[in-house]
Design an enzyme around this catalytic site. Structure first.
Site, PDB file in Angstrom:
ATOM      1  N   CYS A   1       0.896  -1.158   0.000  1.00  6.60           N
ATOM      2  CA  CYS A   1       0.000   0.000   0.000  1.00  6.60           C
ATOM      3  C   CYS A   1       0.923   1.193   0.000  1.00  6.60           C
ATOM      4  O   CYS A   1       1.744   1.315  -0.910  1.00  6.60           O
ATOM      5  CB  CYS A   1      -0.927  -0.044   1.200  1.00  6.60           C
ATOM      6  SG  CYS A   1      -0.132  -0.477   2.770  1.00  6.60           S
TER       7      CYS A   1
ATOM      8  N   TRP B   1       2.202  -1.306   6.027  1.00  4.11           N
ATOM      9  CA  TRP B   1       2.022  -1.870   7.363  1.00  4.11           C
ATOM     10  C   TRP B   1       0.570  -1.853   7.834  1.00  4.11           C
ATOM     11  O   TRP B   1       0.297  -2.313   8.931  1.00  4.11           O
ATOM     12  CB  TRP B   1       2.936  -1.223   8.390  1.00  4.11           C
ATOM     13  CG  TRP B   1       2.922   0.292   8.429  1.00  4.11           C
ATOM     14  CD1 TRP B   1       1.846   1.092   8.278  1.00  4.11           C
ATOM     15  CD2 TRP B   1       4.041   1.149   8.650  1.00  4.11           C
ATOM     16  NE1 TRP B   1       2.207   2.405   8.389  1.00  4.11           N
ATOM     17  CE2 TRP B   1       3.555   2.476   8.621  1.00  4.11           C
ATOM     18  CE3 TRP B   1       5.406   0.943   8.872  1.00  4.11           C
ATOM     19  CZ2 TRP B   1       4.393   3.584   8.799  1.00  4.11           C
ATOM     20  CZ3 TRP B   1       6.231   2.039   9.057  1.00  4.11           C
ATOM     21  CH2 TRP B   1       5.726   3.344   9.019  1.00  4.11           C
ATOM     22  N   ASP B   2      -0.326  -1.316   7.035  1.00  4.19           N
ATOM     23  CA  ASP B   2      -1.730  -1.356   7.431  1.00  4.19           C
ATOM     24  C   ASP B   2      -2.548  -2.227   6.475  1.00  4.19           C
ATOM     25  O   ASP B   2      -2.822  -3.378   6.749  1.00  4.19           O
ATOM     26  CB  ASP B   2      -2.309   0.056   7.495  1.00  4.19           C
ATOM     27  CG  ASP B   2      -1.673   0.868   8.614  1.00  4.19           C
ATOM     28  OD1 ASP B   2      -1.516   0.318   9.705  1.00  4.19           O
ATOM     29  OD2 ASP B   2      -1.328   2.038   8.391  1.00  4.19           O
TER      30      ASP B   2
ATOM     31  N   ARG C   1      -1.559   3.180  16.115  1.00  2.00           N
ATOM     32  CA  ARG C   1      -2.912   2.911  15.624  1.00  2.00           C
ATOM     33  C   ARG C   1      -3.918   2.799  16.762  1.00  2.00           C
ATOM     34  O   ARG C   1      -5.091   3.133  16.608  1.00  2.00           O
ATOM     35  CB  ARG C   1      -2.929   1.608  14.816  1.00  2.00           C
ATOM     36  CG  ARG C   1      -2.170   1.669  13.504  1.00  2.00           C
ATOM     37  CD  ARG C   1      -2.801   2.639  12.511  1.00  2.00           C
ATOM     38  NE  ARG C   1      -1.928   2.785  11.349  1.00  2.00           N
ATOM     39  CZ  ARG C   1      -1.089   3.801  11.167  1.00  2.00           C
ATOM     40  NH1 ARG C   1      -1.042   4.785  12.043  1.00  2.00           N
ATOM     41  NH2 ARG C   1      -0.311   3.857  10.099  1.00  2.00           N
TER      42      ARG C   1
END
Lengths: 660, 549
Positions: A338, A342-343, A384
């Site tokens: 992405c 990491w998400d 997060r």
């Protein structure tokens, strides 16, 4: 403790969310780790425990004649409305909680004071339960095409990556380092999952720093090496999980996506999953819907729709399905990224792995999956989930979405998962609770520096110890569901994605099904196991007696007498029993039959009735821990579980019917 | 046979059948008076055996000489037949159209159906009002059976036998009947043994614009009250609708004349509004092209779940007044044949454990729907695909079944039956080989001589081989009142009905099977253990006797 302005406020009222007429009077305590509300009602003295780390927002509302309302929203979707008689007390509680809910140092977090009374060895063993090197071995690595690379030793190349990484054998250190310089935060392509059935891999990275025209020979070589590592296929997919527009915008900042012309034999694919800010707002909107007081069906469905939440869930699932199909059906390797990788990358890689490999659908395998795709690859848990006070714009329910994807799959494949819904809910809870060290910090490097393993306990060991609570009774070793890839229909069936009230309304027990099929079946299975044991014992005894009788006809032996006597007494008991009484005999079936006497207890197998072993949450587990901090109020400490009595449910329903 | 005239082409070869989740099958299509049958050439198996009366609508399409008929069934299934030859296709289509819309009830399949099973118990006599009354008479002497409607003269939509307060004689009942819509004077629907309170149902009072009153009516319902206690009248219509009804001679009970009663107005929809809701819902479920957002808004726009919520809420309210407030209740809407029955029957599901057993639920359907005069023939004439839009077509009964399913989902261990029973009832209400759901009331059924000429659904269902399909393995008798949640989060789309043909149920079926296995195995072990224990005990007693002297 210096942040607690007032440790105790009396005559506080805890408002019932559903019927606001009803409120419980009690005392509010602030401790170093918890907010505790103890009801005055002498027979129950029901307790509500909230960990500071679970607190998401605190809202002071306008003072009314009855007092000063304080609204506490939790990250595990609990919602508490307190009414504190004195404005000053309310302000003190408010200010204290604002500070307590936002620790600034890791050392302030609960896991550093949490002490489950295990010795050092047990703690170390706990940390060893999940071992990623074992996992790579299970995948069949290393092999002729893939090797363990030490290029990131001491985090020299990428500080958010783990040190243990698998890369194609043909990718030299030079290529890796070169590629890493062409990738955001130097997150170069590395192996996430290896499908040994057909030697195909899922790799992950961050976006390339391609801008409008930049290219990097080593990066191109890196992708080629990945392709060559699966000799059966002549191309690899590069999946950019962002919406195309977002990716294009990134080019202006010198980032972007792979140009198909520069890389040999790649097929490039966008899959539009929105960014963390969109997801944060979407959850916010959905939770507002969940918070509505007696909403109409339209309010609810419109709100759910407008939140976009299920659309986002579907987007993540679609990406996972795309990759799983590429791997299992097309036999093509996939590189996923992405922006930073990491998400969305973590979500998509783990959903794809879960679809492809039945191992990840077991209890332990699921822990491994989270350890692999989330913890080790540097998902920024601290940012997060706001464990430490930080930038609120960094907060986003990324792993919550993954957990929901798993639940959606469980709904469609009820026999495919070894674990049940409770397992997911408890993991979600502990991601925010900071009771265990697993999810601390933003990377493996940080965790090592903090010596997490020496100073805290592992959640995985805790869950494993209580695995009996997390088993799915319907799980079966049947090829169609348990083995191999889960096949979802190719047509987009939107109605397959449902609102997960068990998660987002989980503290409103009145909204959940009042009888749990899972618990019922687990109780039956437990009984079955005992019956099996008893059957065996009975058969043995029968055989023995028959032998003895046979013998006795010849010789009367005195030796057999004592044993015979004891046998007699038990069997005497059992003949008196009808089958129903029999099951009542076995104390360990918590509640298979309704409590006949009590008119109102229409709830037979709610979770509350079962000994809730874990964080069902805030109460139990925290209590074991709370021992030190809260010795002052230990007398009633041990036994109160926040059980929702049926009477309350009923009343709340009444309110609903009458207002409607 | 007259059907022969309607069947222009009785048989076509090389027809291809397309169904969701099955591979296409080629075979021979046959039309009989009541069925459309497709048997595959290869193994001579019947792939399709469809009642004409199950067909809701058909579409025809032609591509060259190949015709396609799309058949939309009342159970929401959609199938497609590819028929070679335009003429054959047109013939088949017009035959199906004619056969699926027969005017005369006596031409319907139940009058021709000959059961292939042995009738153990004649379902026409399984649930007699006298037997039902016996269940109450042990607990109360305040009620009696009245035969005032023996000839269906007092109320054409009531059964010949009804239960009324003992203090009210038949003469008074005749007077009350003239004051209530359709002659539906208040009768007993449910007696709550726990506190002796009751649910009664009726048609609306015919107060008209000038506030007509009827002393006998007041006396009748007051007879159910204890001294000093108030009762509740639940009018299923909103107040303004009830007020408007006065202009047409209807109305509602005025406080002045019913001082001991508190009136509550709810708003349960009726007629075409419900039918349109169903049409929209089924449309949304069948549309696979839209994205996630549109799915939710279409679900919302159908309003189906809103109706479910309203019906359940009203039923809970009634149950609550009865059980919690200890008050008697009178329920009515306009005619007292639709929303009224939804509420009275659901309240019993909540309150009465017996109605959650298979037998008890059948008795409930028989008592509160069939004998109570729900006009099945009219309401279930067409389903979600038909364009005829007649005012009297309405999925009232399906909404009831859906509401039961919602409660079942929340209390999965408290019902003796499973979802399959509800689905089966839905199917048979719309198209059946049995006579049970024919006609609009007992009077019509009598005239049709259904008991003599057709088979009862219950005769078939209540055989052990069928019952096992409808039995919930999780059932543990629960003698308590079960209070469902009516919050939107707790109500769901009934996938077993609405998505039945749009998704594969393979994995869910497997899960169900597994559940059955777990429980069966447990029972098996329990039986074995009990046998061994008995054996052991016997041996040991013998043993003891041998030794005692």
């Amino acid at each position: 403790m210096e942040h607690i302005r007032t440790p105790k406020v009396e005559n506080v009222r805890l408002v019932d969310r559903i019927s606001s007429k009803k409120a419980a009077l009690g005392t509010l305590y602030l401790t170093a780790t918890h907010v505790i509300f103890v009801e005055n009602a002498p027979d129950t003295r029901k307790e509500t425990w909230i960990l500071h780390s679970q607190i998401s927002t605190i809202e002071k509302q306008a003072t009314t004649a009855t007092g000063c309302p304080l609204l506490i929203r939790c990250k595990n979707f609990q919602l508490l409305q307190l009414i504190i008689p004195q404005e000053r007390d309310c302000h003190d509680v408010y200010i204290s909680l604002i500070r307590l809910a936002r620790p600034v140092k890791y050392e302030e977090l609960y896991c550093f004071s949490f002490n489950p009374k295990l010795d050092r060895e047990e703690r170390e063993q706990g940390w060893m339960l999940i071992d990623l090197s074992e996992e790579y071995k299970r995948m069949g690595l290393p092999n002729n095409y893939w090797q363990l690379s030490d290029v990131n030793r001491d985090y020299r190349v990428c500080d958010s990556y783990p040190t243990e990484l698998y890369v194609p054998k043909t990718a030299t250190a030079h290529i890796i380092v070169g590629s890493s310089k062409f990738r955001s935060r130097r997150r170069f392509p590395a192996l996430s999952y290896y499908h040994k059935d057909n030697h195909v891999s899922i790799c992950r990275s961050s976006q390339p720093l391609s801008g409008f025209s930049a290219r990097c020979l080593e990066d191109e070589q890196m992708l080629q090496a990945i392709r060559k590592a699966s000799p059966g296929s002549d191309f690899i997919y590069v999946v950019d999980t962002r919406p195309k527009l977002n990716a294009m915008a990134n080019r202006a900042a010198g980032k972007g996506y792979e140009n198909e012309d520069n890389y040999s034999n790649i097929k490039f694919q966008f899959i539009g999953i929105e960014n963390i800010h969109v997801m944060r707002n979407s959850l916010q909107k959905m939770l507002e819907v969940c918070e509505l007081k007696s909403p109409s069906m339209s309010d609810f469905l419109w709100g759910l729709e407008n939140s976009g939440w299920l659309r986002h869930i579907k987007a993540i699932m679609d990406a996972g399905i795309f990759i799983a199909k590429a791997v299992s059906e097309e036999g093509a390797s996939v590189l996923v990224h992405c922006s930073d990788g990491w998400d969305r990358t973590a979500q998509v890689c783990s959903v794809a792995s879960l679809l492809l490999d039945p191992h990840y659908r077991t209890l332990k395998g699921f822990m491994v999956l989270i350890e692999k795709d989330w913890i080790s690859f540097g998902h920024k848990f601290n940012h997060r989930y706001g464990n430490l006070d930080g930038d609120p714009k960094e907060i986003s329910p990324v792993i919550d979405q993954f957990i929901e994807c798993v639940w959606q799959l469980m709904e469609q494949f009820p026999c495919a998962f070894e674990f049940n819904e409770r397992f997911l809910i408890h993991i979600q809870h502990h991601i925010y609770s900071c009771q265990f060290g697993n999810f601390l910090c933003n990377s493996q490097k940080e965790r090592q520096e903090l010596k997490i393993q020496e100073r805290t306990y592992s959640l995985w060991a805790h869950l494993w110890k209580n695995r009996g609570d997390y088993l799915n009774p319907l799980f079966r070793d049947d090829p169609s569901q348990t083995q191999g890839t889960l096949h979802l229909p190719t047509t987009p069936c939107n109605f397959m994605y449902k609102f997960w009230s068990g998660m987002y309304n989980r503290f409103e027990k009145g909204l959940q099904p009042r009888q749990s099929v899972t618990d019922y079946l687990m109780a039956v299975k437990e009984e079955t196991q005992q019956l099996e044991e008893e059957l065996e014992a009975l058969e043995e005894r029968l055989e023995k007696i028959q032998k003895v009788q046979l013998n006795r006809t010849q010789v009367k032996s005195k030796q057999s007498e004592p044993s015979r006597h004891s046998v007699f007494s038990t069997s005497d008991n059992s003949t008196a029993n009808t089958p129903q009484d029999y099951s009542g005999n076995m104390k360990s079936f918590p509640s298979r039959s309704p409590s006949q006497g009590d008119e109102d207890s229409a709830l037979i197998l709610t979770q509350d009735n079962l000994k809730s072993s874990d964080p069902d949450l805030s109460a139990n587990s925290d209590q074991e821990s709370g021992v030190e901090d809260l010795s002052c109020r230990s007398p009633s400490g041990g036994e109160c579980v926040p059980s929702e009595d049926s009477g309350k449910d009923r009343d709340s329903d009444e309110a609903v019917f009458l207002t409607a | 046979m007259e059907f022969a005239e309607l069947i222009k082409t009785p048989r076509v070869d090389n027809v291809v059948l397309h169904r969701p989740f099955y591979p296409a099958v080629e075979g021979t299509l046959c039309l009989t008076g009541h069925h459309l049958i497709l048997s595959s050439r290869q193994d001579n198996t019947e792939e399709l055996w469809l009642l004409h009366s199950n067909i809701d609508a058909i579409d025809k399409r032609f591509v060259g000489p190949l015709g396609t008929i799309i058949i939309k069934c009342k159970d929401f299934r959609i199938i497609q037949l590819d028929i070679p030859g335009m003429e054959e296709c047109l013939n088949i289509a017009s035959s199906i159209e004619a056969l699926s819309t027969l005017d005369s009830i006596t031409l319907m399949y139940p009058f021709f159906y000959r059961p292939m099973f042995e009738v153990i118990e004649d379902g026409w006599h399984s649930f007699l009002p006298e037997q039902e009354f016996e269940l109450y008479s042990s607990a109360t002497s305040e009620w009696r059976l009245s035969y005032v409607n023996k000839e269906f003269a007092v109320c054409p939509s009531y059964p010949p036998i009804v239960i009324v307060p003992k203090a009210i004689d038949d003469e008074a009942l005749r007077k009350v009947a003239t004051f209530r819509h359709g002659g539906r004077f208040p009768v007993l629907s449910y007696y709550h043994k726990k506190n002796g309170m009751v649910i009664m149902r009726s048609g609306q009072p015919l107060t008209g614009t000038n506030g007509r009153r009827c002393k006998e009516d007041e006396k009748l319902i007051n007879a159910t009250l204890r001294a000093g206690k108030r009762g509740y009248i639940i009018d299923t219509r909103p107040l303004n609708v009830a007020q408007q009804a006065r202009a047409k001679g209807g109305g509602f009970e005025q406080e002045a004349h019913y001082p001991q009663w508190r009136r509550i107005h709810k708003s349960i929809e009726r007629y075409h509004i419900l039918q349109e809701s169903l049409i929209k819902l089924v449309e949304a479920c069948n549309d696979q092209t839209h994205n996630m957002d549109r799915w939710l808004s279409r679900l919302e726009a159908s309003n189906w779940l809103t109706h479910i919520k309203e019906i359940l809420t009203t039923a809970c309210l009634a149950a609550q007044c009865l059980d919690r407030e200890g008050a008697s209740i009178l329920i009515h809407g306009t005619e007292g044949t639709d929303s009224t029955l939804q509420v009275t029957s659901l309240a019993q599901i909540i309150l009465e454990p017996r109605s959650r057993t298979i037998r008890g639920f059948e008795a409930l359907i028989e008592r509160e729907w069939l004998q109570a005069g729900h006009p099945f023939q009219q309401r279930c004439a067409q389903s979600a695909y038909c364009n005829s839009k007649q005012k009297w077509e309405s999925p009232v009964f399906l909404l009831f079944l859906d509401s039961v399913w919602q409660i079942l989902r929340q209390f999965p261990c408290s019902f003796e039956f499973n979802e399959n029973l509800l689905i089966m009832l839905f199917e048979h209400a719309y198209a059946s080989q049995f006579g049970t759901f024919l006609g609009n009331n007992e009077s019509e059924r009598c005239k049709l001589k259904l008991q003599q000429k057709t088979m009862s659904l219950w005769s078939w269902v209540n055989r052990p081989s069928e019952l096992s399909k409808f039995t919930n393995p999780l059932f543990e008798a629960n003698n308590l009142v079960i209070w469902p949640s009516v919050a939107p989060q707790s109500l769901q789309l009934w996938e077993g009905i609405f998505l039945r043909w749009n998704r594969s149920s393979k994995y869910l079926d497997e899960a169900y099977e597994e559940m059955v296995n777990i429980i069966e195995y447990n029972k098996e072990l329990q039986a074995k253990v009990n046998i061994l224990r008995r054996q052991l005990a016997e041996l040991e007693t013998e043993d003891g006797m041998q030794e005692s002297p």
